[in-house]
Design an enzyme around this catalytic site. Sequence first.
Site, PDB file in Angstrom:
ATOM      1  N   GLN A 125       0.850  -1.201   0.000  1.00 56.52           N
ATOM      2  CA  GLN A 125       0.000   0.000   0.000  1.00 56.52           C
ATOM      3  C   GLN A 125       0.879   1.242   0.000  1.00 56.52           C
ATOM      4  O   GLN A 125       0.391   2.353  -0.108  1.00 56.52           O
ATOM      5  CB  GLN A 125      -0.884   0.009   1.253  1.00 56.52           C
ATOM      6  CG  GLN A 125      -1.879  -1.133   1.300  1.00 56.52           C
ATOM      7  CD  GLN A 125      -2.480  -1.285   2.696  1.00 56.52           C
ATOM      8  OE1 GLN A 125      -3.462  -0.645   3.045  1.00 56.52           O
ATOM      9  NE2 GLN A 125      -1.888  -2.128   3.500  1.00 56.52           N
ATOM     10  N   ASP A 128       6.337   4.505  -1.343  1.00 58.34           N
ATOM     11  CA  ASP A 128       7.802   4.623  -1.383  1.00 58.34           C
ATOM     12  C   ASP A 128       8.423   3.487  -2.198  1.00 58.34           C
ATOM     13  O   ASP A 128       7.754   2.504  -2.532  1.00 58.34           O
ATOM     14  CB  ASP A 128       8.389   4.705   0.043  1.00 58.34           C
ATOM     15  CG  ASP A 128       8.249   3.402   0.831  1.00 58.34           C
ATOM     16  OD1 ASP A 128       8.631   2.348   0.296  1.00 58.34           O
ATOM     17  OD2 ASP A 128       7.765   3.436   1.982  1.00 58.34           O
ATOM     18  N   HIS A 143      -1.547   1.747  -4.062  1.00 55.53           N
ATOM     19  CA  HIS A 143      -1.968   3.144  -3.859  1.00 55.53           C
ATOM     20  C   HIS A 143      -1.096   4.151  -4.601  1.00 55.53           C
ATOM     21  O   HIS A 143      -1.052   5.319  -4.222  1.00 55.53           O
ATOM     22  CB  HIS A 143      -1.994   3.459  -2.351  1.00 55.53           C
ATOM     23  CG  HIS A 143      -3.072   2.719  -1.621  1.00 55.53           C
ATOM     24  ND1 HIS A 143      -3.098   2.563  -0.253  1.00 55.53           N
ATOM     25  CD2 HIS A 143      -4.187   2.081  -2.089  1.00 55.53           C
ATOM     26  CE1 HIS A 143      -4.176   1.868   0.093  1.00 55.53           C
ATOM     27  NE2 HIS A 143      -4.842   1.558  -1.003  1.00 55.53           N
ATOM     28  N   CYS A 165       1.428  20.435 -17.021  1.00 52.02           N
ATOM     29  CA  CYS A 165       1.801  19.374 -17.958  1.00 52.02           C
ATOM     30  C   CYS A 165       2.407  19.975 -19.232  1.00 52.02           C
ATOM     31  O   CYS A 165       1.806  20.860 -19.847  1.00 52.02           O
ATOM     32  CB  CYS A 165       0.543  18.584 -18.289  1.00 52.02           C
ATOM     33  SG  CYS A 165       0.762  17.423 -19.615  1.00 52.02           S
ATOM     34  N   GLY A 205       2.755  -4.771   8.931  1.00 51.58           N
ATOM     35  CA  GLY A 205       2.693  -3.341   9.220  1.00 51.58           C
ATOM     36  C   GLY A 205       1.564  -2.580   8.566  1.00 51.58           C
ATOM     37  O   GLY A 205       1.791  -1.512   7.996  1.00 51.58           O
ATOM     38  N   THR A 206       0.350  -3.112   8.676  1.00 47.89           N
ATOM     39  CA  THR A 206      -0.794  -2.342   8.186  1.00 47.89           C
ATOM     40  C   THR A 206      -1.922  -2.429   9.197  1.00 47.89           C
ATOM     41  O   THR A 206      -2.126  -3.465   9.818  1.00 47.89           O
ATOM     42  CB  THR A 206      -1.283  -2.821   6.797  1.00 47.89           C
ATOM     43  OG1 THR A 206      -2.517  -2.168   6.495  1.00 47.89           O
ATOM     44  CG2 THR A 206      -1.464  -4.318   6.707  1.00 47.89           C
ATOM     45  N   SER A 207      -2.658  -1.304   9.345  1.00 44.98           N
ATOM     46  CA  SER A 207      -3.776  -1.298  10.290  1.00 44.98           C
ATOM     47  C   SER A 207      -5.025  -1.894   9.644  1.00 44.98           C
ATOM     48  O   SER A 207      -6.058  -2.015  10.308  1.00 44.98           O
ATOM     49  CB  SER A 207      -4.059   0.131  10.760  1.00 44.98           C
ATOM     50  OG  SER A 207      -4.460   0.916   9.663  1.00 44.98           O
ATOM     51  N   ASN A 227       2.853  -7.291  13.258  1.00 46.03           N
ATOM     52  CA  ASN A 227       2.487  -5.921  13.607  1.00 46.03           C
ATOM     53  C   ASN A 227       2.970  -5.613  15.022  1.00 46.03           C
ATOM     54  O   ASN A 227       2.975  -6.494  15.873  1.00 46.03           O
ATOM     55  CB  ASN A 227       0.955  -5.750  13.523  1.00 46.03           C
ATOM     56  CG  ASN A 227       0.554  -4.302  13.373  1.00 46.03           C
ATOM     57  OD1 ASN A 227       0.844  -3.471  14.228  1.00 46.03           O
ATOM     58  ND2 ASN A 227      -0.097  -3.988  12.263  1.00 46.03           N
ATOM     59  N   PRO A 230      -0.744  -5.461  18.929  1.00 47.22           N
ATOM     60  CA  PRO A 230      -1.500  -6.711  18.877  1.00 47.22           C
ATOM     61  C   PRO A 230      -2.916  -6.504  18.344  1.00 47.22           C
ATOM     62  O   PRO A 230      -3.428  -7.339  17.589  1.00 47.22           O
ATOM     63  CB  PRO A 230      -1.545  -7.180  20.338  1.00 47.22           C
ATOM     64  CG  PRO A 230      -0.654  -6.293  21.114  1.00 47.22           C
ATOM     65  CD  PRO A 230      -0.195  -5.161  20.255  1.00 47.22           C
TER      66      PRO A 230
HETATM   67  P1  OAD Z   1      -1.363   2.762   9.082  1.00 50.80           P
HETATM   68  O1  OAD Z   1      -0.625   3.950   9.562  1.00 50.80           O
HETATM   69  O2  OAD Z   1      -2.847   2.809   9.109  1.00 50.80           O
HETATM   70  O3  OAD Z   1      -0.883   1.477   9.900  1.00 50.80           O
HETATM   71  C1  OAD Z   1       0.470   1.217  10.133  1.00 50.80           C
HETATM   72  C2  OAD Z   1       0.555  -0.090  10.891  1.00 50.80           C
HETATM   73  O4  OAD Z   1       1.914  -0.444  11.046  1.00 50.80           O
HETATM   74  C3  OAD Z   1      -0.055  -0.055  12.297  1.00 50.80           C
HETATM   75  O5  OAD Z   1      -0.897  -1.181  12.439  1.00 50.80           O
HETATM   76  C4  OAD Z   1       1.160  -0.156  13.223  1.00 50.80           C
HETATM   77  O6  OAD Z   1       0.863  -0.817  14.419  1.00 50.80           O
HETATM   78  C5  OAD Z   1       2.128  -0.940  12.356  1.00 50.80           C
HETATM   79  N1  OAD Z   1       3.574  -0.749  12.651  1.00 50.80           N
HETATM   80  C6  OAD Z   1       4.232   0.389  12.988  1.00 50.80           C
HETATM   81  N2  OAD Z   1       5.550   0.186  13.068  1.00 50.80           N
HETATM   82  C7  OAD Z   1       5.758  -1.123  12.771  1.00 50.80           C
HETATM   83  C8  OAD Z   1       6.913  -1.949  12.680  1.00 50.80           C
HETATM   84  N3  OAD Z   1       8.152  -1.468  12.896  1.00 50.80           N
HETATM   85  N4  OAD Z   1       6.749  -3.247  12.357  1.00 50.80           N
HETATM   86  C9  OAD Z   1       5.493  -3.755  12.140  1.00 50.80           C
HETATM   87  N5  OAD Z   1       4.370  -3.022  12.217  1.00 50.80           N
HETATM   88  C10 OAD Z   1       4.488  -1.725  12.514  1.00 50.80           C
HETATM   89  O7  OAD Z   1      -0.820   2.452   7.599  1.00 50.80           O
HETATM   90  P2  OAD Z   1      -1.474   1.562   6.452  1.00 50.80           P
HETATM   91  O8  OAD Z   1      -2.249   0.445   7.013  1.00 50.80           O
HETATM   92  O9  OAD Z   1      -0.394   1.261   5.495  1.00 50.80           O
HETATM   93  O10 OAD Z   1      -3.502   5.261   1.652  1.00 50.80           O
HETATM   94  O11 OAD Z   1      -2.468   2.607   5.798  1.00 50.80           O
HETATM   95  C11 OAD Z   1      -3.209   2.225   4.667  1.00 50.80           C
HETATM   96  C12 OAD Z   1      -3.438   3.405   3.777  1.00 50.80           C
HETATM   97  O12 OAD Z   1      -3.990   4.494   4.528  1.00 50.80           O
HETATM   98  C13 OAD Z   1      -2.189   3.992   3.165  1.00 50.80           C
HETATM   99  O13 OAD Z   1      -1.732   3.296   2.035  1.00 50.80           O
HETATM  100  C14 OAD Z   1      -2.641   5.380   2.798  1.00 50.80           C
HETATM  101  C15 OAD Z   1      -3.421   5.743   4.028  1.00 50.80           C
HETATM  102  O14 OAD Z   1      -4.470   6.648   3.846  1.00 50.80           O
HETATM  103  C16 OAD Z   1      -3.465   6.178   0.689  1.00 50.80           C
HETATM  104  O15 OAD Z   1      -2.741   7.145   0.738  1.00 50.80           O
HETATM  105  C17 OAD Z   1      -4.411   5.896  -0.424  1.00 50.80           C
END
Ligand code: OAD
Length: 257
Positions: A125, A128, A143, A165, A205-207, A227, A230
Site C-alpha cells: 500500500q 515509497d 496506492h 503538464c 505493518g498495516t492497520s 504488527n 497486537p
Molecule cells: P497505518 O498507519 O494505518 O498502519 C500502520 C501499521 O503499522 C499499524 O498497524 C502499526 O501498528 C504498524 N507498525 C508500525 N511500526 C511497525 C513496525 N516497525 N513493524 C510492524 N508493524 C508496525 O498504515 P497503512 O495500514 O499502510 O492510503 O495505511 C493504509 C493506507 O492508509 C495507506 O496506504 C494510505 C493511508 O491513507 C493512501 O494514501 C491511499
Amino acid sequence: MNQASIQDLKNRIDAANKRSKMSQEENIKLARDAFLSAERVVVFTGAGISAESGIATFRDPETGALWSRFNPDMFSSMSGFLDDPGLVWEWKDALTEKVRKTKPNKGHEAIARMGDLKEVAVVTQNIDDLHERAGSQKVLHLHGDMTVRCTVCDWTEQHHTVDNCPECKALTRPNVVWFGEMLDDGILTEAQRLIIEADLVIVVGTSMRVEPAASLPTFAKRLISINTRPEDHGRLAIQAITLTGKAGEILPQLLND
Ligand code: OAD
C-alpha cells in the site's frame, strides 16, 4: 451457513485459540515452517514496514500518525488538491525528499532475500520505493508510487519538476490514489490473483483500515500477520499466525537468521 462451513469456522477458532496460548518463539517457528514449505509467497505491506526507516505511518501514534497531524481531506483528496495545489505539492515534495534520503531497513531486506528462495511478490500500500531499493523484484503498488502525472492526459514523469503538464498545460499531480478515487483495476486484479494463488501471504505493518486493500489478504490460503500493535492483527487473527513486534526484527527470523 451450512454444517461444513460452521465446522470449518469452529476449527479455525480452535486453531486460533491454540496459537494464542503459544509463546512468540513457538509462533515464529510455526511461521518459519509455513514459509519454508511454501512455494509461492505474497508479502502484503503497509506503512509499518517503512517505519523503521524513519517514514511516518498514517495512524500509528508511536510512528508518526500523519493523519492525526494533517487533514487527509486537504492533503489526500482531489478537492483538497484543487483548493490549494501548491500546499499539497509542498507537503508531498517534503515526504518524497524524506524517502529519497532514507534507506531500506532489515524488514525490506529480509523480504528481498525471501525472493532468492521462493517465488515472491510484494503487494504494497506504500508509495515509497524501499522494497525495490532493497532488491525485491516484483512489487505491485496498490496506492500509487512516487511518480508524477497529469490530471488530464497520459503524461507521466519520474520527478516533480513542473506544475503544469508540458503536453496539455493542465495541472500535474502526485501519482497516488487519493480518498474517493478508484485503485488501478489492472493492479488490483493482479494483486488479487497473486494472493489467491499464493501458498502463503505474510501481512506486515498495516492497520487494515483502508478498503479495498484491506480485504485482499482475506483471500489467502495461509496467513502470517506481523504488527507492533497486537490489536492491529484485527480480523486476520482468526486465520493468521500472529507475530507481535517490529517487522525488522521478526522478518529476518523467518529466514532462520
Ligand atoms: P497505518 O498507519 O494505518 O498502519 C500502520 C501499521 O503499522 C499499524 O498497524 C502499526 O501498528 C504498524 N507498525 C508500525 N511500526 C511497525 C513496525 N516497525 N513493524 C510492524 N508493524 C508496525 O498504515 P497503512 O495500514 O499502510 O492510503 O495505511 C493504509 C493506507 O492508509 C495507506 O496506504 C494510505 C493511508 O491513507 C493512501 O494514501 C491511499
